[in-house]
Design a protein around this motif. Structure first.
Motif, PDB file in Angstrom:
ATOM      1  N   GLU A 213      33.338  31.140  43.079  1.00  0.00           N
ATOM      2  CA  GLU A 213      31.902  31.299  43.307  1.00  0.00           C
ATOM      3  C   GLU A 213      31.469  32.756  43.300  1.00  0.00           C
ATOM      4  N   ARG A 214      32.313  33.626  43.919  1.00  0.00           N
ATOM      5  CA  ARG A 214      31.914  35.028  44.031  1.00  0.00           C
ATOM      6  C   ARG A 214      32.939  35.996  43.432  1.00  0.00           C
ATOM      7  N   CYS A 215      33.991  35.496  42.821  1.00  0.00           N
ATOM      8  CA  CYS A 215      35.029  36.384  42.312  1.00  0.00           C
ATOM      9  C   CYS A 215      35.804  35.687  41.200  1.00  0.00           C
ATOM     10  N   LEU A 216      36.676  36.446  40.574  1.00  0.00           N
ATOM     11  CA  LEU A 216      37.644  35.900  39.621  1.00  0.00           C
ATOM     12  C   LEU A 216      38.971  35.844  40.370  1.00  0.00           C
ATOM     13  N   ARG A 217      39.482  34.620  40.592  1.00  0.00           N
ATOM     14  CA  ARG A 217      40.662  34.430  41.423  1.00  0.00           C
ATOM     15  C   ARG A 217      41.913  34.282  40.554  1.00  0.00           C
ATOM     16  N   ILE A 218      42.968  34.977  40.934  1.00  0.00           N
ATOM     17  CA  ILE A 218      44.249  34.908  40.239  1.00  0.00           C
ATOM     18  C   ILE A 218      45.256  34.251  41.185  1.00  0.00           C
ATOM     19  N   ARG A 219      45.877  33.162  40.735  1.00  0.00           N
ATOM     20  CA  ARG A 219      46.906  32.494  41.532  1.00  0.00           C
ATOM     21  C   ARG A 219      48.176  32.342  40.701  1.00  0.00           C
ATOM     22  N   TYR A 220      49.317  32.449  41.379  1.00  0.00           N
ATOM     23  CA  TYR A 220      50.621  32.263  40.749  1.00  0.00           C
ATOM     24  C   TYR A 220      51.265  30.986  41.291  1.00  0.00           C
ATOM     25  N   ARG A 221      51.913  30.237  40.401  1.00  0.00           N
ATOM     26  CA  ARG A 221      52.719  29.108  40.860  1.00  0.00           C
ATOM     27  C   ARG A 221      54.161  29.590  40.995  1.00  0.00           C
ATOM     28  N   ILE A 222      54.623  29.639  42.229  1.00  0.00           N
ATOM     29  CA  ILE A 222      55.967  30.115  42.538  1.00  0.00           C
ATOM     30  C   ILE A 222      56.699  29.013  43.292  1.00  0.00           C
ATOM     31  N   ASP A 223      57.850  28.631  42.787  1.00  0.00           N
ATOM     32  CA  ASP A 223      58.635  27.540  43.393  1.00  0.00           C
ATOM     33  C   ASP A 223      57.803  26.270  43.546  1.00  0.00           C
ATOM     34  N   GLY A 224      56.958  26.004  42.557  1.00  0.00           N
ATOM     35  CA  GLY A 224      56.198  24.760  42.538  1.00  0.00           C
ATOM     36  C   GLY A 224      54.922  24.772  43.344  1.00  0.00           C
ATOM     37  N   ARG A 225      54.616  25.862  44.064  1.00  0.00           N
ATOM     38  CA  ARG A 225      53.402  25.944  44.879  1.00  0.00           C
ATOM     39  C   ARG A 225      52.534  27.091  44.396  1.00  0.00           C
ATOM     40  N   LEU A 226      51.207  26.913  44.477  1.00  0.00           N
ATOM     41  CA  LEU A 226      50.280  27.964  44.074  1.00  0.00           C
ATOM     42  C   LEU A 226      50.041  28.940  45.230  1.00  0.00           C
ATOM     43  N   HIS A 227      50.039  30.232  44.908  1.00  0.00           N
ATOM     44  CA  HIS A 227      49.784  31.280  45.896  1.00  0.00           C
ATOM     45  C   HIS A 227      48.715  32.217  45.337  1.00  0.00           C
ATOM     46  N   LYS A 228      47.790  32.627  46.183  1.00  0.00           N
ATOM     47  CA  LYS A 228      46.769  33.578  45.736  1.00  0.00           C
ATOM     48  C   LYS A 228      47.402  34.941  45.523  1.00  0.00           C
ATOM     49  N   ALA A 229      47.175  35.528  44.350  1.00  0.00           N
ATOM     50  CA  ALA A 229      47.744  36.832  44.035  1.00  0.00           C
ATOM     51  C   ALA A 229      46.730  37.947  44.263  1.00  0.00           C
ATOM     52  N   LEU A 230      45.524  37.805  43.707  1.00  0.00           N
ATOM     53  CA  LEU A 230      44.483  38.806  43.899  1.00  0.00           C
ATOM     54  C   LEU A 230      43.131  38.227  43.497  1.00  0.00           C
ATOM     55  N   GLU A 231      42.078  38.926  43.885  1.00  0.00           N
ATOM     56  CA  GLU A 231      40.721  38.579  43.478  1.00  0.00           C
ATOM     57  C   GLU A 231      40.076  39.824  42.890  1.00  0.00           C
ATOM     58  N   VAL A 232      39.357  39.661  41.793  1.00  0.00           N
ATOM     59  CA  VAL A 232      38.693  40.788  41.135  1.00  0.00           C
ATOM     60  C   VAL A 232      37.222  40.426  40.947  1.00  0.00           C
ATOM     61  N   PRO A 233      36.371  41.426  40.682  1.00  0.00           N
ATOM     62  CA  PRO A 233      34.936  41.139  40.527  1.00  0.00           C
ATOM     63  C   PRO A 233      34.666  40.061  39.483  1.00  0.00           C
ATOM     64  N   GLN A 234      33.729  39.186  39.804  1.00  0.00           N
ATOM     65  CA  GLN A 234      33.457  38.029  38.944  1.00  0.00           C
ATOM     66  C   GLN A 234      32.966  38.434  37.563  1.00  0.00           C
ATOM     67  N   HIS A 235      32.254  39.575  37.482  1.00  0.00           N
ATOM     68  CA  HIS A 235      31.694  39.943  36.173  1.00  0.00           C
ATOM     69  C   HIS A 235      32.773  40.361  35.172  1.00  0.00           C
ATOM     70  N   LEU A 236      34.041  40.446  35.610  1.00  0.00           N
ATOM     71  CA  LEU A 236      35.124  40.754  34.677  1.00  0.00           C
ATOM     72  C   LEU A 236      35.669  39.511  33.982  1.00  0.00           C
ATOM     73  N   LEU A 237      35.157  38.335  34.331  1.00  0.00           N
ATOM     74  CA  LEU A 237      35.708  37.085  33.796  1.00  0.00           C
ATOM     75  C   LEU A 237      35.770  37.087  32.275  1.00  0.00           C
ATOM     76  N   ASN A 238      34.644  37.364  31.625  1.00  0.00           N
ATOM     77  CA  ASN A 238      34.614  37.271  30.157  1.00  0.00           C
ATOM     78  C   ASN A 238      35.512  38.321  29.509  1.00  0.00           C
ATOM     79  N   ALA A 239      35.563  39.524  30.087  1.00  0.00           N
ATOM     80  CA  ALA A 239      36.396  40.571  29.500  1.00  0.00           C
ATOM     81  C   ALA A 239      37.882  40.232  29.647  1.00  0.00           C
ATOM     82  N   VAL A 240      38.277  39.742  30.831  1.00  0.00           N
ATOM     83  CA  VAL A 240      39.681  39.383  31.044  1.00  0.00           C
ATOM     84  C   VAL A 240      40.076  38.215  30.150  1.00  0.00           C
ATOM     85  N   THR A 241      39.218  37.183  30.092  1.00  0.00           N
ATOM     86  CA  THR A 241      39.511  36.024  29.248  1.00  0.00           C
ATOM     87  C   THR A 241      39.609  36.430  27.785  1.00  0.00           C
ATOM     88  N   SER A 242      38.715  37.306  27.349  1.00  0.00           N
ATOM     89  CA  SER A 242      38.748  37.744  25.953  1.00  0.00           C
ATOM     90  C   SER A 242      40.002  38.550  25.652  1.00  0.00           C
TER      91      SER A 242
END
Length: 574
Positions: A213-242
């Motif tokens: 809702e307010r950020c771009l969330r990065i999560r890693y699946r480690i040993d079968g479970r998801l863990h939050k790695a970091l959050e970055v500004p939401q307006h970077l979504l299109n640039a990161v995806t591209s």
């Protein structure tokens, strides 16, 4: 009298003399090299043990061989002369042409003592050669920044990926052209590199890049479970995806439809494959990256968690001359790794081992691997039919998805081939009813099927913080009702090594159904799951939950893990 020629001093002595290494650590590394360093150079072992940095090693070698030591930068490279050597040669030998002055080519190498390589370059270029020493990491980074490079290097990571660097992009991006331009700028590149680098370092199997809702969330699946790695500004979504799409050769202008891509990256000198999948959501595109790191996966059957009694039966089955061997379980339960381990143990120069996969996850020596191409009509069943004309001894089909593939696999088994494949079923006996539901006649299944292995992955208790504990009374009573008794219960209390989860790594639990004559008759007369399970248990089959309980008694995993992963499996054969 002639001038005395002194033999070059040994690398270890140079590092000790410089003060980069102690004598004790040098002897420890030399001992490790003698005891099975797998033909590794001393420098590789020192870096692996973190006793020295690669920069210190190359600096010492450069001084000993009287050549300059250089930290490579883009301004040192003349792009006009890079093509003096074939690109493939540059990438394979880790050399980098820098510039030519009056017929003298200056070239960066990581091994200044390799005189054969220098003579070869002189012969290929018809130029006089002057070398400078640089780390292999620096050379890889520069090589892959050259035009038309097909491999990305993710070693060049900023240690502290702080927001100040990332927020150089201050406005939301709407225009596609702007996205492409910004995705090529270094802050976004460094951010994506950091995400991938950190995932590999943490041992993640998947990376989730998802708009919140307010950020771009990065999560890693480690040993079968998801863990939050970091959050970055939401307006970077299109640039990161591209940026990720550009790396995966995907269409950055298409945001409405799902896309798939594949990326090859280099990390610490080894290739890592990334499988990329994008999917549009109401907040923007979500990206999931599957990390295929061969170093983090062992393909030795002994390392996959098999109990000794199950492993001996499994080994006997995979060496049969013909028949079908199935590995079952849900997605992410390690089926492909088990199949790769089986093929790895039986492959040889005397066998023609072929696989049909979608996609090929790991490349194996002495095995012919073929990729399914659904878009052009090369399906599993069609590839399998073609493969039968390639004179195979052993065939691995990535997955039995439909009746046609199942029938072709059974026909191959009945005509003298050993066939491996996977199915998505909850336990071993359910694989038989699944094949019947696909439309395959029971008598064909009974004639062709040799063995079904069902498996799950459970998390290992962290060895650094493992302790005994007293479980709740409710859990003890539940176990007593199941007639399961344990002398001690173990769990990890949480430490830095396991990211305070109490678990580190995963291990398999298994259920092996070996098809004997009584089971073959039952498959034809009464192939219900309950009947097949009763017969199998009577003949000594260890079920998933029972194998898991054995690993709980050994302190390898926790009772909670087994009940969560295999709690629905009955243990009495009813």
């Amino acid at each position: 009298m002639g001038t005395a020629v002194h033999a070059p001093r040994r690398l270890g002595d140079l590092l000790v003399q410089k003060g980069y290494l102690t004598e004790e650590r040098l002897q420890e590394s030399l001992q490790r090299q003698r005891q099975g360093g797998r033909n590794k150079l001393l420098g590789e072992i020192l870096v692996e043990q973190e006793f020295c940095s690669e920069d210190q090693i190359v600096e010492c070698l450069a001084a000993e061989y009287d050549v300059p030591y250089a930290k490579l930068e883009a301004r040192l490279v003349d792009p006009k002369i890079v093509d003096v050597l074939p690109r493939e040669y540059i990438e394979q030998n880790l050399v980098l042409p820098l510039f030519v002055v009056r017929g003298m080519l200056t070239i960066a190498v990581s091994e200044p003592a390799n005189l054969f390589l220098i003579d070869e370059i002189r012969s290929l270029t018809n130029l006089e050669i002057q070398i400078v020493a640089a780390t292999s990491k620096d050379i890889r980074r520069m090589v892959t920044s050259l035009p038309n490079s097909k491999v990305f290097v993710i070693d060049d990571i900023i240690e502290d990926s702080d927001a100040a660097d990332v927020t150089l992009i201050e406005e939301a991006i709407e225009d596609i052209g702007d996205v492409e331009e910004i995705a090529g700028q270094s802050p976004v590149i460094r951010l994506v590199n950091y995400i991938v680098f950190n995932a590999v370092k943490e041992g993640a199997s998947d990376i989730h890049v998802e708009p919140a809702e307010r950020c771009l969330r990065i999560r890693y699946r480690i040993d079968g479970r998801l863990h939050k790695a970091l959050e970055v500004p939401q307006h970077l979504l299109n640039a990161v995806t591209s940026r990720i799409k550009i790396m995966g050769s995907m269409d950055i202008s298409e945001r409405r439809l799902p896309q798939d891509g594949r990326v090859h990256v280099l990390l610490e000198g080894r290739k890592i494959d990334l499988r990329v999948s994008t999917f549009p959501t109401t907040r923007g595109e979500k990206t999931v990256i599957r990390v295929l790191d061969t170093r983090s996966v062992s393909l030795n059957l002994e390392d996959l968690g098999f109990a000794e009694d199950i492993l001996s039966q499994f080994r006997q089955s995979i060496r049969a001359p013909n028949g079908i061997i199935l590995v079952t379980g849900p997605t992410g339960s390690g089926k492909s790794t088990t199949l790769y381990g089986a093929l790895n143990s039986i492959s040889s120069m005397e066998n023609n081992v072929c696989t049909v996969e979608d996609p090929i996850e790991y490349h194996l020596p002495l095995i012919n691997q073929f990729q399914v191409q659904e878009k052009i009509g090369l399906t599993f069943s069609r590839a399998l039919r073609t493969l039968l004309r390639q004179d195979p001894d052993v065939i691995m089909v990535g997955e039995v998805r439909d009746e046609e593939t199942a029938r072709t696999a059974i026909q191959a088994a009945l005509t003298g081939h050993l066939v491996f494949s996977t199915l998505h079923t909850n336990d071993a006996c359910s694989a038989i009813t699944r094949l019947i539901n696909m439309g395959v006649e029971p008598y064909l299944i009974g004639a062709a099927l040799n063995m079904v292995l069902a498996q799950r992955l459970v998390r290992r208790v962290c060895s650094k913080c493992r302790q005994t504990y007293e479980p709740p009374r409710t859990l003890r009573k539940a176990l007593e009702k199941m007639d399961c008794r344990f002398d001690a219960f173990y769990r990890g209390v949480g430490c830095r090594s396991c990211r305070n989860t109490g678990y580190r790594g995963r291990i398999g639990i298994h259920e092996l159904l070996v098809i004997d004559d009584e089971l073959r008759d039952a498959i034809v007369s009464d192939p219900s799951v309950g009947n097949l399970r009763r017969i199998a248990v009577r003949h000594g089959m260890i079920q998933l939950q029972q194998d898991g309980f054995r690993k709980v008694r050994e302190g390898i995993t926790t009772i909670e893990e087994i009940l969560q992963v295999a709690g629905d499996v009955t243990t009495n054969g009813n």
